[in-house]
Design a protein around this motif. Sequence first.
Motif, PDB file in Angstrom:
ATOM      1  N   ALA A  67      -9.710  11.514  -8.242  1.00  0.00           N
ATOM      2  CA  ALA A  67     -10.439  10.353  -8.748  1.00  0.00           C
ATOM      3  C   ALA A  67      -9.521   9.422  -9.524  1.00  0.00           C
ATOM      4  N   VAL A  68      -8.657   9.986 -10.371  1.00  0.00           N
ATOM      5  CA  VAL A  68      -7.716   9.170 -11.137  1.00  0.00           C
ATOM      6  C   VAL A  68      -6.748   8.454 -10.194  1.00  0.00           C
ATOM      7  N   LEU A  69      -6.222   9.166  -9.219  1.00  0.00           N
ATOM      8  CA  LEU A  69      -5.274   8.567  -8.282  1.00  0.00           C
ATOM      9  C   LEU A  69      -5.907   7.427  -7.484  1.00  0.00           C
ATOM     10  N   VAL A  80       0.804  -1.224   0.000  1.00  0.00           N
ATOM     11  CA  VAL A  80       0.000   0.000   0.000  1.00  0.00           C
ATOM     12  C   VAL A  80       0.840   1.279   0.000  1.00  0.00           C
ATOM     13  N   GLN A  81       2.015   1.251   0.594  1.00  0.00           N
ATOM     14  CA  GLN A  81       2.810   2.472   0.711  1.00  0.00           C
ATOM     15  C   GLN A  81       3.167   3.124  -0.631  1.00  0.00           C
ATOM     16  N   PRO A  82       3.640   2.395  -1.643  1.00  0.00           N
ATOM     17  CA  PRO A  82       4.029   3.074  -2.897  1.00  0.00           C
ATOM     18  C   PRO A  82       2.890   3.859  -3.554  1.00  0.00           C
ATOM     19  N   PRO A  83       1.703   3.250  -3.784  1.00  0.00           N
ATOM     20  CA  PRO A  83       0.631   4.056  -4.377  1.00  0.00           C
ATOM     21  C   PRO A  83       0.124   5.148  -3.450  1.00  0.00           C
ATOM     22  N   LEU A  84       0.133   4.893  -2.139  1.00  0.00           N
ATOM     23  CA  LEU A  84      -0.312   5.911  -1.184  1.00  0.00           C
ATOM     24  C   LEU A  84       0.613   7.117  -1.241  1.00  0.00           C
ATOM     25  N   LEU A  85       1.899   6.872  -1.363  1.00  0.00           N
ATOM     26  CA  LEU A  85       2.871   7.958  -1.433  1.00  0.00           C
ATOM     27  C   LEU A  85       2.696   8.769  -2.716  1.00  0.00           C
ATOM     28  N   ARG A  86       2.407   8.102  -3.827  1.00  0.00           N
ATOM     29  CA  ARG A  86       2.175   8.828  -5.081  1.00  0.00           C
ATOM     30  C   ARG A  86       0.930   9.703  -4.971  1.00  0.00           C
ATOM     31  N   TYR A  87      -0.088   9.173  -4.332  1.00  0.00           N
ATOM     32  CA  TYR A  87      -1.313   9.933  -4.114  1.00  0.00           C
ATOM     33  C   TYR A  87      -1.013  11.198  -3.304  1.00  0.00           C
ATOM     34  N   ASP A 135       6.145  21.745  -7.532  1.00  0.00           N
ATOM     35  CA  ASP A 135       7.308  21.917  -8.383  1.00  0.00           C
ATOM     36  C   ASP A 135       7.793  20.604  -8.992  1.00  0.00           C
ATOM     37  N   LEU A 136       6.862  19.660  -9.163  1.00  0.00           N
ATOM     38  CA  LEU A 136       7.256  18.445  -9.864  1.00  0.00           C
ATOM     39  C   LEU A 136       7.681  18.801 -11.284  1.00  0.00           C
ATOM     40  N   PRO A 137       8.808  18.287 -11.757  1.00  0.00           N
ATOM     41  CA  PRO A 137       9.278  18.673 -13.084  1.00  0.00           C
ATOM     42  C   PRO A 137       8.399  18.118 -14.189  1.00  0.00           C
ATOM     43  N   GLY A 197       4.789   6.006 -17.172  1.00  0.00           N
ATOM     44  CA  GLY A 197       5.692   5.219 -16.378  1.00  0.00           C
ATOM     45  C   GLY A 197       6.743   6.031 -15.652  1.00  0.00           C
ATOM     46  N   THR A 198       6.647   7.361 -15.642  1.00  0.00           N
ATOM     47  CA  THR A 198       7.688   8.196 -15.060  1.00  0.00           C
ATOM     48  C   THR A 198       7.100   9.262 -14.155  1.00  0.00           C
ATOM     49  N   GLU A 199       7.991  10.117 -13.632  1.00  0.00           N
ATOM     50  CA  GLU A 199       7.566  11.228 -12.797  1.00  0.00           C
ATOM     51  C   GLU A 199       6.641  12.169 -13.551  1.00  0.00           C
ATOM     52  N   GLN A 200       6.741  12.187 -14.866  1.00  0.00           N
ATOM     53  CA  GLN A 200       5.899  13.077 -15.662  1.00  0.00           C
ATOM     54  C   GLN A 200       4.428  12.767 -15.469  1.00  0.00           C
ATOM     55  N   ALA A 201       4.112  11.500 -15.215  1.00  0.00           N
ATOM     56  CA  ALA A 201       2.720  11.137 -15.011  1.00  0.00           C
ATOM     57  C   ALA A 201       2.146  11.839 -13.792  1.00  0.00           C
ATOM     58  N   LEU A 202       2.913  11.875 -12.696  1.00  0.00           N
ATOM     59  CA  LEU A 202       2.445  12.560 -11.498  1.00  0.00           C
ATOM     60  C   LEU A 202       2.271  14.048 -11.760  1.00  0.00           C
ATOM     61  N   ALA A 203       3.198  14.628 -12.529  1.00  0.00           N
ATOM     62  CA  ALA A 203       3.094  16.050 -12.836  1.00  0.00           C
ATOM     63  C   ALA A 203       1.858  16.329 -13.675  1.00  0.00           C
ATOM     64  N   LEU A 204       1.572  15.457 -14.618  1.00  0.00           N
ATOM     65  CA  LEU A 204       0.386  15.635 -15.458  1.00  0.00           C
ATOM     66  C   LEU A 204      -0.888  15.535 -14.618  1.00  0.00           C
ATOM     67  N   ILE A 205      -0.930  14.526 -13.745  1.00  0.00           N
ATOM     68  CA  ILE A 205      -2.113  14.361 -12.899  1.00  0.00           C
ATOM     69  C   ILE A 205      -2.280  15.566 -11.979  1.00  0.00           C
ATOM     70  N   ALA A 206      -1.165  16.110 -11.475  1.00  0.00           N
ATOM     71  CA  ALA A 206      -1.237  17.271 -10.591  1.00  0.00           C
ATOM     72  C   ALA A 206      -1.818  18.482 -11.295  1.00  0.00           C
TER      73      ALA A 206
END
Length: 215
Positions: free
Chosen positions: A139-141, A27-34, A97-99, A121-130
């Motif tokens: 909802a997506v997360l 649970v920790q990895p997806p929770l941390l991304r959220y 400030d996610l790149p 598959g990269t950090e860019q996905a988190l930046a896009l979702i943000a």
Amino acid sequence: MIPDLSEAVRAAQGGDEEGFRQLFRAVQPPLLRYLRVLLGGDGADAEDIASEAWLQIARDLHTFHGDADGFRGWAATIARNRAMDHLRAKRRRPVADLPVEYLSELPARDDTEGAVLAAAGTEQALALIAGLPKDQAEAVLLRVVLQLDAESAARVLGKRAGSVRMAAHRGLRKLAALVESAGALPTPRTPVGTAKKSSPEGVTQTGATTLKDMR
């Protein structure tokens, strides 16, 4: 190793350390991304809030009733509440400030999820979702990254399941459009927890492996 996560929940509630370790690893990895999308910044706040959340999870685990899916939702609720408290306490609106870098190679669009997940598959996905509106990003997360069903995600957000489905679908469609057009990639906005509210719409599906596994 305990083979089933629901069994790990029960074992952890009985004081089994291996059961709790398995829950944490799952649970920790997806929770941390959220949390990283909710809080923005360099990820340090997300790490801190996740640690606080797990302390509460460990303390209150004996009060939890449910299976593995229910545990994911319960953990997400605890983490979200702590994240919202943290954002309110800061009394400012920090800018995430996610790149975000332009993607050099973009796949052809086959469908809504396919176009998004192929480049997620990269950090860019988190930046896009943000960069999505608050309701769509969460909802997506919750639906795709934490793999909660619509009902569980709705309980975390305090909304109706249909609204969560609609928001997730709309968010995925926006992500697909962004991935398709490199020049349209957004600059990360304020953390999701402080973004302006917007009305959720759309429908989605669960179980997207690539986005779920992004690091």
